[in-house]
Design a protein around this motif. Sequence first.
Motif, short mmCIF file in Angstrom:
data_model
loop_
_atom_site.label_atom_id
_atom_site.label_comp_id
_atom_site.label_asym_id
_atom_site.label_seq_id
_atom_site.Cartn_x
_atom_site.Cartn_y
_atom_site.Cartn_z
N PHE A 171 -4.18 1.50 -1.50
CA PHE A 171 -4.98 2.52 -2.17
C PHE A 171 -5.42 2.07 -3.56
CE2 PHE A 171 -2.87 6.01 0.54
CZ PHE A 171 -3.88 5.93 1.48
N VAL A 172 -4.63 1.22 -4.21
CA VAL A 172 -5.04 0.80 -5.56
C VAL A 172 -5.66 -0.60 -5.54
CG1 VAL A 172 -3.30 2.22 -6.68
CG2 VAL A 172 -2.78 -0.15 -6.15
N ALA A 173 -5.94 -1.12 -4.33
CA ALA A 173 -6.47 -2.48 -4.25
C ALA A 173 -7.99 -2.49 -4.33
CB ALA A 173 -6.02 -3.16 -2.96
N GLY A 174 -8.59 -1.38 -4.64
CA GLY A 174 -10.04 -1.35 -4.76
C GLY A 174 -10.75 -1.10 -3.46
N ILE A 175 -10.08 -0.50 -2.47
CA ILE A 175 -10.77 -0.20 -1.22
C ILE A 175 -11.64 1.04 -1.42
CG2 ILE A 175 -9.01 -1.27 0.23
CD1 ILE A 175 -8.04 1.54 0.94
N SER A 232 -0.44 9.94 0.89
CA SER A 232 -1.60 10.67 0.38
C SER A 232 -2.16 9.90 -0.81
CB SER A 232 -1.19 12.07 -0.08
OG SER A 232 -0.34 12.64 0.89
N ALA A 233 -3.41 9.50 -0.69
CA ALA A 233 -3.98 8.59 -1.69
C ALA A 233 -3.84 9.15 -3.11
CB ALA A 233 -5.45 8.33 -1.37
N GLY A 234 -4.05 10.45 -3.27
CA GLY A 234 -4.02 11.04 -4.60
C GLY A 234 -2.72 10.81 -5.32
N SER A 235 -1.61 11.13 -4.66
CA SER A 235 -0.32 10.95 -5.33
C SER A 235 0.10 9.49 -5.34
CB SER A 235 0.75 11.84 -4.70
OG SER A 235 0.70 11.75 -3.30
N ASP A 236 -0.35 8.73 -4.33
CA ASP A 236 0.07 7.32 -4.29
C ASP A 236 -0.49 6.54 -5.46
OD1 ASP A 236 1.21 4.94 -2.78
OD2 ASP A 236 -0.86 4.33 -3.12
N ILE A 237 -1.67 6.90 -5.93
CA ILE A 237 -2.27 6.14 -7.02
C ILE A 237 -1.35 6.22 -8.25
CG2 ILE A 237 -4.20 6.17 -8.66
CD1 ILE A 237 -5.95 6.81 -6.12
N TYR A 238 -0.68 7.36 -8.42
CA TYR A 238 0.31 7.43 -9.50
C TYR A 238 1.59 6.69 -9.13
CZ TYR A 238 3.78 9.07 -12.74
OH TYR A 238 4.78 9.11 -13.65
#
Lengths: 180, 578
Positions: B312-316, B379-385
């Motif tokens: 999720f944070v790899a720029g996809i 969940s992308a939203g919480s995973d980014i944190y």
Amino acid sequence: MTGIPTGRLAVWWVLASEIVIFGGLLGAYIMHRIGHPEWEGQAIHTNVWAGGFNTFVLLSSSLSAVLAHQAAERGDGKSAARLLLLTAAGGATFLIVKAFEWTAEITSGFTIGSNLFWSFYYTAAGLHALHVLAGMVILLFVAATAAKNIELHRVENIGIYWHFVDIVWIFLFPLLYIAK
Amino acid sequence: MTGHAPDATRAPGFVRTYLWSTDHKTIGLQYMLTGMAMALIGAFAAYVFRMQAAFPGASVPLFGRVAAADYNYLVTMHGTIMIFWVAMPVLLAGFGNYLIPLMLGCDDMVFPRVNRLSYQIFFLSSVVLVASFFVPGGAFGGAWTAYPPLSANSAYSMTPFGSTLWLLAVALEFVAFLLGGINFITTTMNSRAPGMKMFDIPIIVWTIMIAAVLFMGSVGPLVAGAVMLLFDQVVGTGFYDPARGGDPVLWQHLFWFFGHPEVYVLLLPAMGIVAEVMVVFARKKLFAYRTIVYSAVATGIISFFVWAHHQFVAGIDPRMASLFSVTTLIISIPVAEMFFAYIATLYGGSIRFSTPMLWALAFVAEFLIGGVTGIFLGSAGSDIYFHDTYFVVAHFHYTFFPIAFLAAFAGITFWFPKMFGRMMNETWGKVHFWGTIIAFNICFIPLFITGTAGDHRRIFDYSMFAELATPEMQSLRILATRALLVTLAFQVVFVVNFVYSLFRGTVAEANPWKANTLEWLAPSPPPHGNFVTMPVVYRGPYEYSVPNRDEDYWPQHEPDEPADPDAPGARRPLQQPA
């Protein structure tokens, strides 16, 4: 239980694991190729005639593999062995042509490190060539036993594998040579 | 029945029995013991880097001062070893090899020599991995996920030999498991005892077979990716080098396309062990057998569509991120379904809290924590944190520790009498259980807290980061490290109990737990060729506490009693073994 002989079943599972190996590599290549239309300028340097001739050789060798299977079904181990040797000879021709082809390309300066197109070209074709080589070794083993009229079911099994090697090339040839 | 060893009746010599064996039981135990030996290295690595995390700069007993490069390779090797050289060999190859032919009622795998080759390649891969500790530059330190460009270029990783040997070892290990997996699948498909239909196969055989198919279907792209990475390292290609037109994220795709199904490759055999143990110690029929099989298949299929939740944070593309969030949340449904079926199995059973059952129950409880925290990371939203914080570390240890250790201990304590013909000590088994469980939780719950507070997982020395080096955070890290030391200390109890029981335990009968499946028909330990007379199967594996029967179990191989042919679960006797 399944009704499929165990050896043949195992060959199918080997192929299943092989499909995803080539699938991963070719999938990666296709994604890159779509993103790099300029690779056309590299692909133009591949030798379509050599590749086409090899395609013909490999397809013909699959025919002799089928004929070997037919002979084995008849219980004729001797001619099955002869046809398997013919198949292996097809593999050898393929590799010899490839060796000349690669030599010409490398001396013209297109090496595996030149750029990403050639990296994929040598990696995919090399991995395939390795499978051809392995298939030839197994063909010789199976031919040796088939000549003694034993373990004739192996003739079909190596045939299945050989067709797979063939089919992989059918994907590689247009992707690496023809697509310009 | 085809392909069994031609010398099935003749007793082989020492080398053929223990070192060069084609017997599935020996190969299973070889895998298991190699895995347990590798676990010691993996645990030692964890001990050293946790000491550094809690007491930065201090000299660690038995290791010395930990340099930054040491920390990197210890973390890398801990992850690599625990997943590929402990969980895989013990759960999949160890239990798979040992149990599949016994539970299917045949005398060996269909390809015994391929099986032997599989272990030999695995052993070679272990030697290569351990050897990589001693090459110039030291072992690979780019994390077990080996992301390029760090892993692709020795100018970045500073381990010119270590990273190549790491790759070679992993590739060899994949070959070993592919060979083993083909054996598992073909044996299960073609070599069952007469009368054993598809839905008479014990759950653990199902789950191991599904796991083998998953492995086979997912590892290919990584094999291709590994060849490309190898060429980047040694031939000078630029597959993953953006400066030369390559793409480092390609590796992440290829790695996680395998890496996420791999989680289920390990989870499914663990679930199988737990199912076998639970029914025996609840004396109750497994609830919803078919639902469990279908759920396992569904889990396997869906596991091919979740991999990008690691990126999720790899720029996809964010649209892709929401897609993968949804698939990730969906996969929790079949897994949860299996857990509910297990809990329903317990309901109304007459539960016995023997050591294997304690491990099985703990597996369910602890894995649930791992599963629930996974929702936040899927969940992308919480995973980014949460990405790359200790929350992730705590999450996957709540999944992998139950898989690789709690389920493995359940399996080892349960099948120990079958494997070695002696019972393990119950009292020490329970001491080991409670010591491990309590200390494990005290170790990892603090890491959820530090992770939520922003603790990044790849920091060698926290004292360099003022906002993370607060006394509260440090005291949590020290608590986790102390609990780890206690966890490790309690494993000594297991090792002592294991070795002592091997030689001095009470002699076990063939079926000490009064279980139904076919392995308990064979003598303990089973001889070469497994069964005195080859069994015929008359019913499913989980007929416990059937009404109108004196015994509360009904083995699969026992013919129906003529007086009561219509008993529930009974099947018409076979005319003739096929």
